[in-house]
Design a protein around this motif. Structure first.
Motif, mmCIF file in Angstrom:
data_model
loop_
_atom_site.group_PDB
_atom_site.id
_atom_site.type_symbol
_atom_site.label_atom_id
_atom_site.label_comp_id
_atom_site.label_asym_id
_atom_site.label_seq_id
_atom_site.Cartn_x
_atom_site.Cartn_y
_atom_site.Cartn_z
ATOM 1 N N THR B 123 48.835 40.043 40.082
ATOM 2 C CA THR B 123 48.631 41.484 39.962
ATOM 3 C C THR B 123 48.382 41.866 38.504
ATOM 4 O OG1 THR B 123 50.214 41.699 41.762
ATOM 5 C CG2 THR B 123 49.575 43.721 40.659
ATOM 6 N N PHE B 124 49.175 41.282 37.605
ATOM 7 C CA PHE B 124 48.991 41.509 36.171
ATOM 8 C C PHE B 124 47.560 41.135 35.764
ATOM 9 C CE2 PHE B 124 48.996 39.161 32.076
ATOM 10 C CZ PHE B 124 49.163 40.229 31.213
ATOM 11 N N SER B 125 47.068 40.004 36.262
ATOM 12 C CA SER B 125 45.725 39.553 35.886
ATOM 13 C C SER B 125 44.649 40.502 36.401
ATOM 14 C CB SER B 125 45.472 38.130 36.397
ATOM 15 O OG SER B 125 45.069 38.144 37.745
ATOM 16 N N ILE B 126 44.890 41.095 37.565
ATOM 17 C CA ILE B 126 43.929 42.055 38.122
ATOM 18 C C ILE B 126 43.868 43.307 37.236
ATOM 19 C CG2 ILE B 126 43.537 43.658 40.079
ATOM 20 C CD1 ILE B 126 42.738 40.855 40.797
ATOM 21 N N TYR B 127 45.043 43.796 36.836
ATOM 22 C CA TYR B 127 45.084 44.977 35.960
ATOM 23 C C TYR B 127 44.464 44.667 34.602
ATOM 24 C CZ TYR B 127 48.441 46.910 39.331
ATOM 25 O OH TYR B 127 49.041 47.373 40.457
ATOM 26 N N LEU B 128 44.824 43.500 34.065
ATOM 27 C CA LEU B 128 44.341 43.165 32.730
ATOM 28 C C LEU B 128 42.830 42.948 32.725
ATOM 29 C CD1 LEU B 128 45.260 42.741 29.829
ATOM 30 C CD2 LEU B 128 45.493 40.309 30.306
ATOM 31 N N GLU B 129 42.296 42.339 33.783
ATOM 32 C CA GLU B 129 40.854 42.115 33.818
ATOM 33 C C GLU B 129 40.108 43.446 33.791
ATOM 34 O OE1 GLU B 129 39.132 40.200 37.231
ATOM 35 O OE2 GLU B 129 37.170 40.075 36.260
ATOM 36 N N ALA B 130 40.713 44.457 34.439
ATOM 37 C CA ALA B 130 40.051 45.766 34.508
ATOM 38 C C ALA B 130 39.801 46.355 33.129
ATOM 39 C CB ALA B 130 40.884 46.724 35.359
ATOM 40 N N VAL B 131 40.701 46.074 32.184
ATOM 41 C CA VAL B 131 40.590 46.717 30.865
ATOM 42 C C VAL B 131 40.260 45.744 29.725
ATOM 43 C CG1 VAL B 131 42.037 48.712 31.435
ATOM 44 C CG2 VAL B 131 43.112 46.603 30.634
ATOM 45 N N ALA B 132 40.155 44.452 30.048
ATOM 46 C CA ALA B 132 39.974 43.441 29.001
ATOM 47 C C ALA B 132 38.670 43.616 28.218
ATOM 48 C CB ALA B 132 40.037 42.036 29.609
ATOM 49 N N ILE B 133 37.694 44.299 28.796
ATOM 50 C CA ILE B 133 36.412 44.467 28.117
ATOM 51 C C ILE B 133 36.493 45.548 27.020
ATOM 52 C CG2 ILE B 133 35.478 46.226 29.698
ATOM 53 C CD1 ILE B 133 33.475 43.276 28.199
ATOM 54 N N LEU B 134 37.547 46.355 27.041
ATOM 55 C CA LEU B 134 37.624 47.476 26.088
ATOM 56 C C LEU B 134 37.455 47.080 24.619
ATOM 57 C CD1 LEU B 134 40.261 49.840 27.732
ATOM 58 C CD2 LEU B 134 37.859 50.348 27.253
ATOM 59 N N PRO B 135 38.158 46.045 24.114
ATOM 60 C CA PRO B 135 37.945 45.676 22.706
ATOM 61 C C PRO B 135 36.478 45.338 22.418
ATOM 62 C CG PRO B 135 39.878 44.566 23.553
ATOM 63 C CD PRO B 135 39.214 45.227 24.727
#
Lengths: 10, 215
Positions: B123-135
């Protein structure tokens, strides 16, 4: 409850 | 496997290969956010723990290994390769990891399907993937000067996300396969993050000019 979310995606 | 899923996986694969190829051949990571790459490495490491516990298909396992291998290679190149690391613009790539990692961790602890280590990490990986492109998006906006390969990398990643949504809709109607609403929301958020980039990407393509994001 049936198993609905099989994690077969990447 | 439907056409949307396959096309999604292939654009995802292409995005990673484009980036690796760029870094490997021109020995430069200019315009690439190390922060985003480290977050993706973390996403894959936490999500693909199931290669040790479940077998789905050879395709599935091979793809997981490729994504793990490529994301860690990219991080290695930017951090350790003696030529590539010189082109890394540390001053511009200032987004903080914990700013994204901590909320995703908290959210996974609060909102999940099952309270098991594997499920929480997934679940953490799903959430993190959603926003990982921001930087990466912030870096592009900051430097404005986007080379073709970096532009294509972000475009392919966005295409992959959009195709996965079509895949879920298709699977819902054809297989009655339900993707959990956590995945839906995270997937939609992730796709929406690309909307702005897509707009400028298509504009520059239509007008046949170099891609530039507004400051």
């Amino acid at each position: 409850e049936e198993e609905t979310d099989v994690k077969d995606e990447l | 496997m439907n056409i949307f899923r396959l096309a999604g996986d292939m654009t995802h694969l292409a995005s990673v290969l484009v980036l690796l190829l760029k870094i490997h051949t021109i020995k430069s990571c200019a315009g690439v956010s190390l922060k985003t790459q480290e977050l993706y490495a973390l996403v894959f490491a936490t999500r693909y723990l199931d290669i040790f516990t479940d077998f789905i298909s050879v395709y599935n396992t091979v793809m997981k290994l490729i994504f793990l291998g490529s994301s860690f290679s990219i991080v290695w190149y930017i951090r350790r390769h003696k030529i590539v690391r010189r082109s890394y613009d540390k001053e511009q790539d200032t987004f903080r990891h914990y700013f994204l990692v901590l909320p995703c961790l908290l959210l996974a602890l609060l909102i999940h399907e099952k309270f098991t280590v594997k499920e929480l990490l997934w679940t953490f990986s799903i959430y993190l993937e959603a926003v990982a492109i921001l930087p990466q998006l912030v870096l592009l906006q900051r430097t404005r000067n986007i080379d073709n390969l970096t532009g294509q990398y972000v475009f392919l990643l966005g295409a992959y996300r959009s195709l996965y949504i079509l895949n879920w809709i298709y699977r819902y109607f054809t297989e009655r396969h339900f993707v959990h609403w956590i995945t839906w929301i995270a997937g939609l958020v992730q796709t929406l993050l690309y909307a702005d980039f897509f707009y400028y990407y298509f504009e520059s393509w239509k007008n046949n000019v170099k891609l530039q994001l507004p400051a």
